[in-house]
Design an enzyme around this catalytic site. Structure first.
Site, PDB file in Angstrom:
ATOM      1  CD  GLU A  49      -2.922  -0.619   2.532  1.00  0.00           C
ATOM      2  OE1 GLU A  49      -2.907   0.478   3.137  1.00  0.00           O
ATOM      3  OE2 GLU A  49      -3.538  -1.627   2.951  1.00  0.00           O
ATOM      4  CG  ASP A  60      -3.528   7.427   8.891  1.00  0.00           C
ATOM      5  OD1 ASP A  60      -3.808   7.996   7.818  1.00  0.00           O
ATOM      6  OD2 ASP A  60      -3.309   6.199   8.992  1.00  0.00           O
TER       7      ASP A  60
HETATM    8  O1  IGP Z   1      -1.167   1.138  10.717  1.00  0.00           O
HETATM    9  P1  IGP Z   1      -1.859  -0.160  11.024  1.00  0.00           P
HETATM   10  O2  IGP Z   1      -2.522  -0.146  12.403  1.00  0.00           O
HETATM   11  O3  IGP Z   1      -0.933  -1.361  10.802  1.00  0.00           O
HETATM   12  O4  IGP Z   1      -3.071  -0.331   9.981  1.00  0.00           O
HETATM   13  C1  IGP Z   1      -2.837  -0.453   8.545  1.00  0.00           C
HETATM   14  C2  IGP Z   1      -2.914   0.912   7.987  1.00  0.00           C
HETATM   15  O5  IGP Z   1      -1.697   1.565   8.304  1.00  0.00           O
HETATM   16  C3  IGP Z   1      -3.121   1.140   6.480  1.00  0.00           C
HETATM   17  O6  IGP Z   1      -3.880   0.160   5.859  1.00  0.00           O
HETATM   18  C4  IGP Z   1      -3.756   2.499   6.483  1.00  0.00           C
HETATM   19  C5  IGP Z   1      -3.040   3.651   6.641  1.00  0.00           C
HETATM   20  N1  IGP Z   1      -3.917   4.692   6.849  1.00  0.00           N
HETATM   21  C6  IGP Z   1      -5.207   4.193   6.899  1.00  0.00           C
HETATM   22  C7  IGP Z   1      -6.434   4.825   7.146  1.00  0.00           C
HETATM   23  C8  IGP Z   1      -7.593   4.056   7.142  1.00  0.00           C
HETATM   24  C9  IGP Z   1      -7.522   2.663   6.885  1.00  0.00           C
HETATM   25  C10 IGP Z   1      -6.289   2.011   6.643  1.00  0.00           C
HETATM   26  C11 IGP Z   1      -5.146   2.792   6.678  1.00  0.00           C
END
Ligand code: IGP
Length: 268
Positions: A49, A60
């Site tokens: 991603e 975030d």
């Molecule tokens: O950071 P984590 O807790 O590992 O979660 C994945 C996330 O970073 C990525 O998929 C993502 C980054 N920003 C987001 C905002 C909403 C949903 C998902 C995301």
């Protein structure tokens, strides 16, 4: 059908779960990002991603908020993220790219320009966490026409909306493990596996889980039932911790190795 579908099919044949890191493009700078993407693939990532930094990342947590701030200093926008993906592809990275962006930058760029750029940039999927359901029909049609999968997020609270979301899903279904914002979590709510199972029973698409996953043990736990596991904040934190090495020409390789070692221990 695109590279993302082929990758999930290949992994299914091998009874493997996709490891899907998230990073913010341009953190700590754009040159380093291409090297980080190469390290992620070398460490076992199956797709990545690529986050477009945004000034108001409402979903975030602090780790990714700080990464966005660092990347915004380099004026990283959607076009720059796509260019970076192309540089990584030209540098030999084979895995599919998923562009992650909030909706506002997409609106600023214009929907058709956005999807034309994604198609030209060989981007396989796109995640827009704050895409209002009312606008998603038009966005999904443009995504389909560009052969880019608009990957939906499904939360434990989606309940009666799950059927509608799944009926429009493309690429894979991104199950959000917890409510709240991104960020490493020591534990997950007790019904998280049941939640995933509910989603799996209602779609033929691959199902991935994300939010809070930060250790090999957690990846192993969710790899038992998911086709993909997303890890963002824990990897972004590793990048943050190694910025002094990454930005020092003489110690850059050392910093990249730290990231590779962290990601390698996630892949089961
Ligand atoms: O950071 P984590 O807790 O590992 O979660 C994945 C996330 O970073 C990525 O998929 C993502 C980054 N920003 C987001 C905002 C909403 C949903 C998902 C995301």
């Amino acid at each position: 059908m695109n590279l993302m579908d082929q990758t999930f099919q290949q992994l299914k044949l091998q009874h493997e779960t996709a490891l899907i890191p998230f990073i913010t493009v341009g953190d700590p700078d754009l040159d380093i990002t291409v090297d980080i993407i190469k390290q992620l693939e070398a460490a076992g990532a199956d797709m990545v991603e690529l986050g477009v930094p945004y000034s108001d990342p409402l979903a975030d947590g602090p780790v990714i908020q700080r990464a966005s701030q660092r990347a915004l200093q380099h004026h990283v926008n959607i076009e720059v993220v796509i260019e970076t993906a192309q540089k990584a592809r030209n540098a030999g990275v084979k895995m599919p790219f998923i562009l992650f962006t909030y909706f506002n930058p997409v609106l600023q760029m214009g929907l058709s320009r956005f999807f034309t750029a994604l198609h030209k940039g060989d981007i396989s999927g796109v995640i827009i966490p704050d895409l209002p359901i009312e606008e998603s029909e038009e966005v999904r049609e443009l995504a389909d026409a560009a052969n880019v999968h608009l990957v939906p997020l499904v939360a434990p609270t989606s309940n009666d909306r799950i059927s509608h979301i799944l009926s429009k899903a493309r690429g894979f279904v991104y199950c959000v493990s917890s409510l709240g914002v991104t960020g490493e979590r020591a534990s997950f709510f007790s019904g998280v596996e049941e939640f995933i199972q509910t989603v799996k029973e209602r779609t033929d698409l691959p199902v991935a889980i994300g939010f809070g996953i930060s250790s090999g043990e957690q990846v192993a736990r969710f790899s038992k039932i998911c086709d993909g596991v997303v890890v963002g904040s824990a990897i972004v934190r590793q990048i943050e911790a190694n910025i002094p090495l990454l930005l020092d020409a003489k110690r850059r390789e050392e910093g990249l190795l730290q990231i590779k070692q962290f990601v390698s221990q996630l892949k089961q």
